[in-house]
Design an enzyme around this catalytic site. Structure first.
Site, PDB file in Angstrom:
ATOM      1  N   ASP A   1       9.629  17.093  56.092  1.00 20.22           N
ATOM      2  CA  ASP A   1       8.981  17.517  54.851  1.00 20.22           C
ATOM      3  C   ASP A   1       9.126  16.461  53.776  1.00 20.22           C
ATOM      4  OD1 ASP A   1       7.940  19.929  55.454  1.00 20.22           O
ATOM      5  OD2 ASP A   1       9.659  21.098  54.762  1.00 20.22           O
TER       6      ASP A   1
ATOM      7  N   PRO B   1      19.434  18.693  49.344  1.00 22.86           N
ATOM      8  CA  PRO B   1      18.517  18.450  48.228  1.00 22.86           C
ATOM      9  C   PRO B   1      17.847  17.080  48.233  1.00 22.86           C
ATOM     10  CG  PRO B   1      20.785  18.232  47.509  1.00 22.86           C
ATOM     11  CD  PRO B   1      20.839  18.757  48.917  1.00 22.86           C
TER      12      PRO B   1
ATOM     13  N   LYS C   1       2.814  14.978  51.791  1.00 24.27           N
ATOM     14  CA  LYS C   1       2.924  13.795  50.936  1.00 24.27           C
ATOM     15  C   LYS C   1       3.274  14.195  49.508  1.00 24.27           C
ATOM     16  CE  LYS C   1       1.343  10.067  53.377  1.00 24.27           C
ATOM     17  NZ  LYS C   1       2.455   9.873  54.301  1.00 24.27           N
TER      18      LYS C   1
ATOM     19  N   MET D   1      10.052  25.794  42.182  1.00 28.06           N
ATOM     20  CA  MET D   1       8.578  25.731  42.202  1.00 28.06           C
ATOM     21  C   MET D   1       7.983  26.338  40.931  1.00 28.06           C
ATOM     22  SD  MET D   1       7.777  26.735  46.174  1.00 28.06           S
ATOM     23  CE  MET D   1       8.748  28.220  46.222  1.00 28.06           C
TER      24      MET D   1
HETATM   25  N1  SAH Z   1      14.097  25.066  50.931  1.00 27.44           N
HETATM   26  C1  SAH Z   1      14.209  24.347  49.671  1.00 27.44           C
HETATM   27  C2  SAH Z   1      13.192  24.817  48.651  1.00 27.44           C
HETATM   28  C3  SAH Z   1      11.777  24.556  49.025  1.00 27.44           C
HETATM   29  S1  SAH Z   1      10.649  24.984  47.747  1.00 27.44           S
HETATM   30  C4  SAH Z   1      15.625  24.456  49.156  1.00 27.44           C
HETATM   31  O1  SAH Z   1      16.405  25.288  49.652  1.00 27.44           O
HETATM   32  O2  SAH Z   1      15.972  23.677  48.257  1.00 27.44           O
HETATM   33  C5  SAH Z   1      10.453  23.458  46.920  1.00 27.44           C
HETATM   34  C6  SAH Z   1      11.130  23.503  45.568  1.00 27.44           C
HETATM   35  O3  SAH Z   1      12.503  23.214  45.709  1.00 27.44           O
HETATM   36  C7  SAH Z   1      10.646  22.461  44.581  1.00 27.44           C
HETATM   37  O4  SAH Z   1       9.463  22.885  43.943  1.00 27.44           O
HETATM   38  C8  SAH Z   1      11.785  22.401  43.624  1.00 27.44           C
HETATM   39  O5  SAH Z   1      11.792  23.499  42.755  1.00 27.44           O
HETATM   40  C9  SAH Z   1      12.957  22.558  44.555  1.00 27.44           C
HETATM   41  N2  SAH Z   1      13.548  21.278  44.939  1.00 27.44           N
HETATM   42  C10 SAH Z   1      13.720  20.813  46.192  1.00 27.44           C
HETATM   43  N3  SAH Z   1      14.366  19.624  46.169  1.00 27.44           N
HETATM   44  C11 SAH Z   1      14.627  19.351  44.896  1.00 27.44           C
HETATM   45  C12 SAH Z   1      15.282  18.282  44.238  1.00 27.44           C
HETATM   46  N4  SAH Z   1      15.816  17.255  44.891  1.00 27.44           N
HETATM   47  N5  SAH Z   1      15.393  18.341  42.893  1.00 27.44           N
HETATM   48  C13 SAH Z   1      14.888  19.364  42.205  1.00 27.44           C
HETATM   49  N6  SAH Z   1      14.252  20.396  42.775  1.00 27.44           N
HETATM   50  C14 SAH Z   1      14.121  20.398  44.102  1.00 27.44           C
END
Ligand code: SAH
Length: 403
Positions: free
Chosen positions: A191, A168, A213, A329
């Protein structure tokens, strides 16, 4: 013993092992792997030893067993026998390792670690536990990329792509394998939501390609990302595609995987902790709890809930169930989604939370009943990235402990 460290080439050279128990088995296996021609002499010989392709003789040791031997290893459970072997070996100027007494014999076996052509050998004086503890710590540090173990000139090999889930965002929440691959990469394609703090440790020679970005502005299109992964891999580079969360959860990892396969590039996937799991956990919200919720559904909120054909998501069905909902998202459409869920039967009073920047600096959690969540988020002034959790589990652990 002051000692003089050496690496022995035992290929095709005879080594006598006296003893047939568990210590002998370990030593014999290592000697066998080093290419030695091993002779085991012991009254009792473990079945495991018998199964190896080596000479085993069930009898007591005699001095003649040392004929033609380069190295002797005494590891019976009888100190007198071991001492006898050591004495006979010394007589003939053959080095002898005594497994039972650190102070006996004329040679010691270090704690050994082998990794990618490196050999680390450690002697802890008379304290073998100290040596193995240090060996294990070095092993972990190598796995984590904390030690400079990469070869000065990379060996020539085929390139590859690893789709690595970075977790995360907190750099400590990537897997050990993911971190090791990042540490040994030639190219890192990263990313926006990947654990970017890991990039700080990379040597200047590593090419870092930044894909995004912000949520709405991408440096590279998906086709361009696929192309760069393939291009660098075909040039023989070890490419790490460092992604946020898990590569196969809303990360377009599947597309990257297929593109690599189609280009004949070797590709592996390293799972990561999805923000769908880490976000709630970081806010003290269990996704399931006995007697409260036995399931959770992870949903993308980036398509219009008013037009189910857009996404294939069954909002009415999700609203009617009682399971926990996790939305990614979804910040741009939070009001719409909440309204849709309430319209189809989720009580407006359902405890809900938004976890913004989970596990990163500036993490914020906003809790409110589903019907008031969008307004609460607006007044807190938070946006993406955020994970939304809806369900009775949100309040189950009580208010978060004061920081
Ligand atoms: N593959 C990623 C998700 C990608 S889609 C996963 O498994 O986490 C991108 C979305 O992930 C963001 O819009 C948000 O909803 C969430 N996200 C990713 N990192 C985050 C974080 N540190 N805190 C909160 N939401 C996060």
């Amino acid at each position: 013993m002051t000692g003089f460290p050496l690496l022995l080439d035992l290929t095709g050279r005879r080594v006598l092992v006296v003893g047939g128990g568990s210590v002998a088995t370990r030593r014999v296996r290592a000697l066998h792997e080093a290419g030695a021609e091993v002779l085991v002499v012991a009254l009792d010989i473990a079945a495991e030893l018998d199964a190896l392709d080596i000479a085993c003789e069930r009898r007591t040791f005699t001095d003649d067993d040392l004929d033609g031997v380069w190295l002797a290893v005494a590891c019976t459970d009888d100190p007198a026998v071991n001492a006898g072997v050591a004495a006979a070996a010394a007589q003939r100027r053959i080095f002898c390792v005594r497994a039972d007494a650190a102070t006996g014999g004329t040679a010691r076996v270090p704690a050994v670690l082998r990794r990618d052509g490196l050999i680390v050998a450690i002697n802890g004086g008379d304290d073998p536990v100290r040596a193995t503890a240090l060996r294990d710590a070095i092993s972990v540090a190598l796995d984590l990329g904390d030690l400079p173990s990469r070869p000065a000139r990379p060996a020539v090999r085929g390139g590859s792509v690893a789709l690595v889930g970075g977790g995360p965002g907190d750099p400590e929440l990537i897997t050990v394998r993911g971190r090791r691959l990042v540490a040994s990469a030639d190219v890192v394609v990263v990313d926006r939501l990947a654990p970017r703090a890991l990039l700080d440790d990379l040597p200047d020679s590593v090419e870092v390609i930044d894909c995004g970005k912000s949520a709405h502005r991408q440096n590279l299109s998906q086709d361009e990302i696929n192309a760069v992964l393939i291009d660098r891999a075909l040039a023989g580079k070890r490419v790490v595609r460092l992604k946020g969360g898990d590569p196969f959860v809303f990360g377009r990892g599947g597309e990257e995987y297929l593109a690599c396969v189609a280009a004949g590039v070797s590709v592996t996937v390293v799972p990561g902790i999805s923000s769908a799991l880490a976000g709630p956990a970081a806010a003290g919200i269990p996704l399931t709890h006995r007697g409260v919720s036995a399931d959770f559904t992870v949903v993308s909120g980036h398509l219009d809930p008013g037009r189910p054909a857009d996404s294939g998501i069954d909002w009415p069905g999700l609203a009617a169930g009682a399971g926990t909902l996790v939305l990614l998202m979804a910040m741009d459409r939070l009001g719409l989604i909440a309204g849709e869920l309430i319209a189809h039967g989720r009580p407006a009073s359902t405890p809900s939370a938004v976890v913004h920047r989970a596990t990163l600096d500036g993490q914020q959690v906003v809790r409110a009943p589903l019907g008031e969540l969008a307004a609460a988020v607006a007044s807190a002034g938070i946006g993406a990235p955020a994970v939304i959790v809806i369900g009775d589990v949100v309040d189950i652990l009580g208010p978060p402990a004061p920081a």
